[in-house]
Design a protein around this motif. Structure first.
Motif: not given
Ligand SMILES: NC(=O)c1ccc[n+]([C@@H]2O[C@H](COP(=O)([O-])OP(=O)(O)OC[C@H]3O[C@@H](n4cnc5c(N)ncnc54)[C@H](O)[C@@H]3O)[C@@H](O)[C@H]2O)c1
Length: 366
Positions: A306-312, A24-30, A126-140
Motif C-alpha cells: 500500500g503506502r510506500l516510500g518511507a524507507e526510501l 499523492y505518492y510523494h507529497a501526501e504520503q511522504n 549530468a549528475a557526475r559533472a555537477a557533483g550532485r546525487q541522482l536517485s530513483v523512486h523504486q519504492q516498491r
C-alpha cells in the motif's frame, strides 16, 4: 556528500509534477510534515497547470511554480531547494532532471528514470559533472512480501535460485488523479497511451518487478520481450519479459508479466530453488515449501502493498546528510531502463510483437 550540500537541518525539497504520483505518492504520503518527520521540508511545488500548482501550494504550505526552471534556479540559501523530486510523465524526465542537476540540485526521479538507456546515461553523466546525487523512486522494492522473499533468498531458504516469476497488472486505462485520491479522475492520462510519450504497460508497470528481479538475481545475461498490442492501440497492454542469468555463480531464468487486466490468481512472486520454492499469492503471506511440496515456513499477516516510500525517503534524507549511500542510486534505475528497453526493442532485436485480429463476436460463436 558533495559541495553545495548544506550541513544540517531538514532537506529542502521542490516537487515537480503534481498528478497521481507527485501529489499523492510523494507529497501526501511522504513529504507533508507529519510524514516527513523533520528530515525533509517541502518548500516549493510545480505543475504546468496553474490551478493545480496553486492548490498544492496551499495544501502543503509551499511556494507555487508553473515553470520547473524557476523552481530549480533559486539557491537553497536564498529560499530555494536542495533536492528536486521529479514526478512528471516519463518522457519529460530527462530534460528536467539534467536541468535541475546542472542548476546544482540533487534529484530524485520517478520510475522509470527514462525511456531509453541513452537518456538514463545522460542523466547520470549530468549528475557526475555537477557533483550532485541522482536517485530513483523504486519504492516498491519495500513491498512487505517482496522484502520477505528477498530475505529468504539471501538466507538460502530454498537453495540456489533457478527460476523467478512475477505478475503485475494495472486494471484498465490509467486515469489522472481525482479529487482527494489518485487514479480516480475523469480523464485518462493520455501520455500513457502514446508510443512517443513512453506509453504502454512496459514502462508504466514494468520498472517495479524488473527492479525486484534484479535485486533477487543481479544483472541478466539475456533479455527478450513479447508485447501484445490490442487492435487500434499504439502501445502494448501486455509485456512478457524473459530473462536469463548465467554469471557470478548464478544459473537461473525469470519471467515477468505486466498487463492491463484486473488482478488475477497468478501469484505475485514465485521463486523456485534447488531445495524448494517461495510463493506470495496476494501479498499478505509468503509460503516456503520444501522440494517435496510440504509447507515449511509461513509468514502471514503481512500488510498488503500500500503506502510506500518511507524507507526510501529516509535513506534519501540520510544520504544527503552524510549517512550511507542512497538505497536506489541512479545507476540502479538505469539498469531497470536497460532491461525494459531490451524487452521492448523493435522486432529483429529480441522483441516479438503479437498483434491479434479479433474476429467479430458472431463470427467466433460458430
Ligand atoms: N513509483 C510509483 O509507484 C509510481 C506511481 C504512479 C506514477 N509513477 C510515475 O510518476 C510519473 C508521473 O505519473 P502520474 O501518474 O503522476 O502522471 P499524471 O498524469 O497523473 O501527472 C502528471 C502531472 O505533471 C504535470 N505536468 C506535465 N507536464 C509538465 C511540465 N512540463 N511542467 C510541470 N508539470 C507538468 C501535469 O499537469 C500533471 O499534473 C510517471 O513517470 C509514472 O511512472 C510512479
Amino acid at each position: 556528500m558533495s559541495a553545495g550540500t548544506r550541513a544540517g537541518g531538514a532537506v529542502r525539497v521542490g516537487l515537480v509534477g503534481l498528478g497521481n504520483s507527485g501529489w499523492y505518492y510523494h507529497a501526501e504520503q511522504n513529504l507533508e510534515p507529519a510524514r516527513a518527520g523533520g528530515q525533509l521540508e517541502l518548500v516549493a511545488v510545480c505543475d504546468a497547470d496553474p490551478a493545480r500548482a496553486a492548490a498544492a501550494a496551499e495544501r502543503f504550505g509551499a511556494r507555487a511554480h508553473t515553470d520547473w526552471r524557476a523552481l530549480v534556479a533559486l539557491e537553497p540559501e536564498r529560499g530555494g531547494v536542495e533536492l528536486v523530486v521529479v514526478a512528471l510523465p516519463h518522457h519529460l524526465h530527462r530534460d528536467v532532471v539534467t536541468g535541475a542537476l546542472e542548476a546544482g540540485r540533487h534529484v530524485h526521479v520517478e520510475k522509470p528514470m527514462a525511456t531509453s538507456r541513452a537518456d538514463a546515461d545522460a542523466m547520470l553523466a549530468a549528475a557526475r559533472a555537477a557533483g550532485r546525487q541522482l536517485s530513483v523512486h523504486q519504492q516498491r522494492r519495500w513491498e512487505p512480501d517482496f522484502q520477505r522473499v528477498l530475505q529468504l533468498v539471501r538466507e538460502g531458504a530454498v537453495g540456489p535460485v533457478r527460476r523467478v516469476e512475477v505478475h503485475r497488472s494495472h486494471a484498465g486505462r490509467y486515469r489522472t488523479a481525482g479529487d482527494g485520491t489518485p487514479h480516480t479522475g475523469d480523464d485518462v492520462a493520455t501520455w500513457t497511451e502514446g508510443a512517443d510519450t513512453g506509453g504502454g504497460v512496459g514502462w508504466l508497470i514494468g520498472p517495479h518487478p524488473v527492479d525486484q528481479v534484479l535485486q533477487l538475481l543481479g544483472p541478466p545475461s539475456g533479455v527478450t520481450g513479447t508485447a501484445h498490442r490490442p487492435p487500434g492501440s499504439d502501445v502494448e497492454d501486455h509485456l512478457r519479459i524473459d530473462l536469463v542469468f548465467e554469471q557470478r555463480g548464478i544459473s537461473a531464468s525469470a519471467r515477468i508479466d505486466v498487463h492491463r487486466e484486473a488482478e488475477h490468481a497468478a501469484p505475485r512472486f514465485r521463486v523456485v530453488g534447488e531445495r524448494g520454492d517461495i510463493t506470495s499469492e496476494d501479498g499478505t503471506a509468503v509460503v516456503v515449501r520444501d522440494a517435496g511440496g510440504a509447507v515449511v515456513v509461513v509468514h502471514d499477516g503481512l500488510e498488503p502493498p500500500g503506502r510506500l516510500g518511507a524507507e526510501l525517503y529516509a535513506s534519501l534524507a540520510a544520504s544527503l546528510r552524510g549517512g550511507p549511500p542512497v538505497a536506489v542510486p541512479g545507476e540502479q534505475g538505469r539498469d531497470v531502463v536497460d532491461v525494459l528497453e531490451r524487452a521492448l526493442a523493435p522486432a529483429g532485436s529480441g522483441r516479438r510483437t503479437v498483434k491479434v485480429a479479433i474476429a467479430p463476436a458472431d463470427a467466433r460463436s460458430g
